[in-house]
Design an enzyme around this catalytic site. Structure first.
Site, PDB file in Angstrom:
ATOM      1  N   ASP A 162       0.850  -1.195   0.000  1.00  0.00           N
ATOM      2  CA  ASP A 162       0.000   0.000   0.000  1.00  0.00           C
ATOM      3  C   ASP A 162       0.885   1.244   0.000  1.00  0.00           C
ATOM      4  OD1 ASP A 162      -1.957   1.943   0.409  1.00  0.00           O
ATOM      5  OD2 ASP A 162      -2.054   1.576   2.572  1.00  0.00           O
ATOM      6  N   ASN A 215      -0.489   4.597  -0.069  1.00  0.00           N
ATOM      7  CA  ASN A 215      -1.135   5.838   0.373  1.00  0.00           C
ATOM      8  C   ASN A 215      -1.803   5.741   1.744  1.00  0.00           C
ATOM      9  OD1 ASN A 215      -3.347   4.266  -0.218  1.00  0.00           O
ATOM     10  ND2 ASN A 215      -4.090   5.530  -1.917  1.00  0.00           N
ATOM     11  N   ASP A 220      -4.241   3.813   2.879  1.00  0.00           N
ATOM     12  CA  ASP A 220      -5.666   3.470   3.025  1.00  0.00           C
ATOM     13  C   ASP A 220      -5.868   2.003   3.393  1.00  0.00           C
ATOM     14  OD1 ASP A 220      -5.100   2.156   0.659  1.00  0.00           O
ATOM     15  OD2 ASP A 220      -6.672   3.137  -0.524  1.00  0.00           O
ATOM     16  N   ASP A 249      -1.847  -1.265  -3.826  1.00  0.00           N
ATOM     17  CA  ASP A 249      -2.163  -0.513  -5.041  1.00  0.00           C
ATOM     18  C   ASP A 249      -1.019  -0.586  -6.046  1.00  0.00           C
ATOM     19  OD1 ASP A 249      -0.276   1.350  -3.938  1.00  0.00           O
ATOM     20  OD2 ASP A 249      -1.902   2.284  -2.810  1.00  0.00           O
ATOM     21  N   ASP A 271      -5.131 -10.509 -15.316  1.00  0.00           N
ATOM     22  CA  ASP A 271      -6.184 -11.465 -14.976  1.00  0.00           C
ATOM     23  C   ASP A 271      -7.496 -10.937 -15.547  1.00  0.00           C
ATOM     24  OD1 ASP A 271      -7.691 -13.469 -13.746  1.00  0.00           O
ATOM     25  OD2 ASP A 271      -6.442 -13.405 -11.947  1.00  0.00           O
ATOM     26  N   ASP A 277      -9.825 -16.137 -16.366  1.00  0.00           N
ATOM     27  CA  ASP A 277     -10.561 -16.688 -15.234  1.00  0.00           C
ATOM     28  C   ASP A 277     -11.794 -17.461 -15.708  1.00  0.00           C
ATOM     29  OD1 ASP A 277     -11.107 -16.546 -12.188  1.00  0.00           O
ATOM     30  OD2 ASP A 277     -12.995 -15.849 -13.070  1.00  0.00           O
ATOM     31  N   GLU A 293      -7.551 -20.782 -16.560  1.00  0.00           N
ATOM     32  CA  GLU A 293      -8.019 -21.470 -15.369  1.00  0.00           C
ATOM     33  C   GLU A 293      -8.958 -22.576 -15.843  1.00  0.00           C
ATOM     34  OE1 GLU A 293     -10.043 -20.451 -11.060  1.00  0.00           O
ATOM     35  OE2 GLU A 293     -10.847 -19.473 -12.849  1.00  0.00           O
ATOM     36  N   HIS A 322      -4.289 -17.356  -5.145  1.00  0.00           N
ATOM     37  CA  HIS A 322      -5.236 -16.561  -4.356  1.00  0.00           C
ATOM     38  C   HIS A 322      -6.461 -17.362  -3.927  1.00  0.00           C
ATOM     39  CE1 HIS A 322      -6.700 -16.569  -8.427  1.00  0.00           C
ATOM     40  NE2 HIS A 322      -7.872 -16.128  -8.019  1.00  0.00           N
ATOM     41  N   ASP A 323      -6.669 -18.535  -4.532  1.00  0.00           N
ATOM     42  CA  ASP A 323      -7.813 -19.382  -4.187  1.00  0.00           C
ATOM     43  C   ASP A 323      -7.433 -20.561  -3.300  1.00  0.00           C
ATOM     44  OD1 ASP A 323      -9.754 -17.933  -5.547  1.00  0.00           O
ATOM     45  OD2 ASP A 323      -9.432 -18.998  -7.429  1.00  0.00           O
TER      46      ASP A 323
END
Length: 576
Positions: A18, A20, A22, A26, A95, A197, A248, A323-324
């Site tokens: 990150d 910034n 938040d 990013d 992706d 995907d 995928e 990520h899955d």
């Protein structure tokens, strides 16, 4: 074909860095770490979705294909990122999600207003006057089917995933044209390819037959025009370019793989399968780890079978997390501190010495582990949350489910990257969107950068070895001792050169007899341990020890190894 020689590094942008404050990773954060990416030696970055999205499923619900998600930054920053990667000779895969859009996409916003709206036919609908729609299962809604009623049109729309992710109607040629235009837009910006995907789900049987199956993934992946659409995509977008595609491929079988990636079919270039990801789970419960662990004999059989499929054409990939999936070392090795480092190194050795394009997920290179949330309140993933609510509504054992999720939940791999020992692991100066794993003070990139024997430094060394040894990319793979319950042994052979890889996948010390005779004075080229013992052809393998011997001249196996004729592939050579 550059993708065959690539090492792919997957970045989950929401959790990488990150810039910034938040609490959300990013593009500017990734830009700040470009030198780090270069130092890894990887060739290609796969970036999870960065397009405009309301984030029902963390970017896999796209509302604007031509712009960047507000939380991630701007198109100018994307251009800077792409330029920075290319300056470092790193390619970029985006992706791309084209089985469905967000329900907040302008197409669907128009479609749901009226049956006469030109976008109505961009999606799949079942008119209410025809009665109840035929059952289809929603992956993200276990309590109900994949049709949701829309009052304005008095019809139901189809969604294989969340109700906020309506499926596109690929049977409409205008939809396909729109998708190809999107792909051309990003190709013209300079991207090097796409991870596609749920691409096997795009074709539907619009006669909508009643289906009696529990294997919905397999049914969804066998639409009647799937290969027609992929071949059209190749003709319209991919042909005569240097672009690559990574599919995928949920729901397809091993015998169908070449239908997607065999060169003469002119469809896609690479795919990744899900068979390996099913190992180690009980079949009669939702993602419940088998207390006996992963069966190494079955793992060897599976990955050897997938290698054999590509002997005559096409090309495969290999991965152990994304990520899955949960963290690699927690699932396939051991995140107990005694074994975490050595098992992470062993798994890295495995991925980088198989004949396939290896895919690493950010954090694998420093041995990040599952966070193991204890409360449902800590989870952010729609999959875990919806299943918990469903089980709760049925009065089922939610405590058991949460225990299972400590191993299996997708959020285990989505916690912030652990950069250093500062607040929030150096990921953000704000409140992170998801909790940081408390072990960041022990496991972080900064500490490993300074440690010559760290997982990170080991990763870089084996990456360098693969880059300098074509045999580890193109060489023929041959399995030995297929029935051994603890040790995975194989060779890679190319143009008169052979490498021998021996991996102990267990917590036990193993006395292992090599499958063929080697020089008694041989030393391993790669060793993830400080110790090495070879006596009379017997290796004393420490828990999770990984050894690479080579380069060696090709040799014939011992009689004992040759007995496994059904399991050992023919010892032949392959040229580039």
């Amino acid at each position: 074909m550059w993708w065959k020689e690539s090492i792919i590094y997957q970045i989950y942008p929401r959790s990488f860095k990150d810039s910034n404050g938040d609490g959300i990773g990013d593009l500017a954060g990734i830009i700040s770490k470009l030198d780090y990416l270069e130092s890894l030696g990887i060739d290609t970055v796969w970036l999870n979705p960065i397009f405009g999205s309301p984030n029902d499923d963390n970017g896999y619900d796209i509302s604007n294909y031509y712009d960047i998600m507000t939380e991630y930054g701007t198109m100018k920053e994307f251009d800077m990122l792409l330029q920075g990667l290319h300056q470092r000779n790193i390619k970029l895969l985006l992706d791309l999600v084209v089985n469905h859009t967000s329900d907040e996409h302008p197409w669907f916003q128009g479609a749901r207003q009226s049956r006469e709206n030109p976008y109505y036919n961009y999606y799949h609908w079942w008119p209410a006057e025809k009665g109840k729609p035929p059952f289809r299962y929603s992956h993200f809604d276990p309590s109900g089917q994949a049709w949701t009623y829309n009052k304005a049109t008095d019809s139901y729309y189809l969604h294989y995933f969340s109700a906020k992710m309506p499926d596109l109607n690929w049977e409409n040629p205008q939809v396909r044209k729109e998708v190809y235009d999107i792909m051309r837009f990003w190709i013209n910006k300079g991207v090097d390819g796409f991870r596609l995907d749920a691409i096997c789900y795009i074709s539907k049987d619009t006669s909508w037959p009643e289906i009696e199956t529990h294997d919905w993934g397999a049914y969804y992946a066998h639409g009647p025009h799937l290969h027609d659409y992929l071949q059209e995509m190749n003709r319209e977008v991919l042909e005569n370019t240097n672009i690559t595609t990574l599919a995928e491929a949920a729901g397809i079988t091993i015998n169908e793989a070449l239908h997607f990636v065999e060169e003469n079919r002119k469809e896609l270039h690479m795919l990744y399968h899900f068979e390996g990801m099913h190992l180690g789970y009980l079949k009669d419960a939702y993602k419940r780890p088998d207390p006996k662990g992963i069966d190494l004999v079955e793992l060897k059989r599976l990955y050897t079978s997938w290698d054999k499929i590509y002997e005559t054409g096409g090309w495969g990939t290999i991965y152990l997390t994304n990520h899955d999936q949960p963290r690699m070392v927690s699932r396939w090795g051991s995140d107990i501190e005694t074994y975490r480092e050595v098992s992470a190194k062993m798994l890295i050795t495995f991925l980088l010495t198989m004949r396939a394009t290896p895919i690493f997920y950010n954090g694998d290179e420093i041995g990040m582990t599952n966070i193991r949330f204890e409360s449902i309140d800590d989870y952010k993933d729609i999959d875990t949350i919806n299943m918990y609510k469903y089980l709760q509504s049925k009065g089922e054992d939610t405590a058991r489910f949460l225990l299972d999720q400590q191993m299996a939940a997708r959020d285990n791999s989505r916690t912030p990257f652990q950069w250093d020992t500062s607040t929030n692991a150096g990921f953000t100066e704000g409140k992170p969107w998801i909790k940081v794993n408390e072990n960041y003070t022990l496991i972080n990139e900064a500490a490993q950068e300074k440690d010559d024997r760290s997982i990170l430094q080991f990763f870089k060394q084996v990456v360098l070895l693969r880059k300098h040894q074509p045999v580890l990319v193109y060489g023929r793979y041959q399995l030995y001792d297929a029935a051994h319950p603890q040790v995975y042994t194989y060779t890679r052979t190319l143009n008169g050169t052979m490498f021998l890889i021996v991996l102990n996948f267990s917590k036990e010390t193993v006395v292992y007899k090599l499958p063929f005779l080697v020089d008694a004075d041989i030393e391993p080229l790669v060793n993830n341990m400080l110790t090495f013992e070879l006596e009379g052809g017997n290796l004393n393998l420490a828990p999770y020890q990984a050894l690479i011997f080579g380069p060696l001249p090709p040799v014939m196996p011992t009689a004992a190894a040759a007995e496994e004729k059904a399991e050992v592939l023919p010892l032949e050579e392959e040229t580039i």
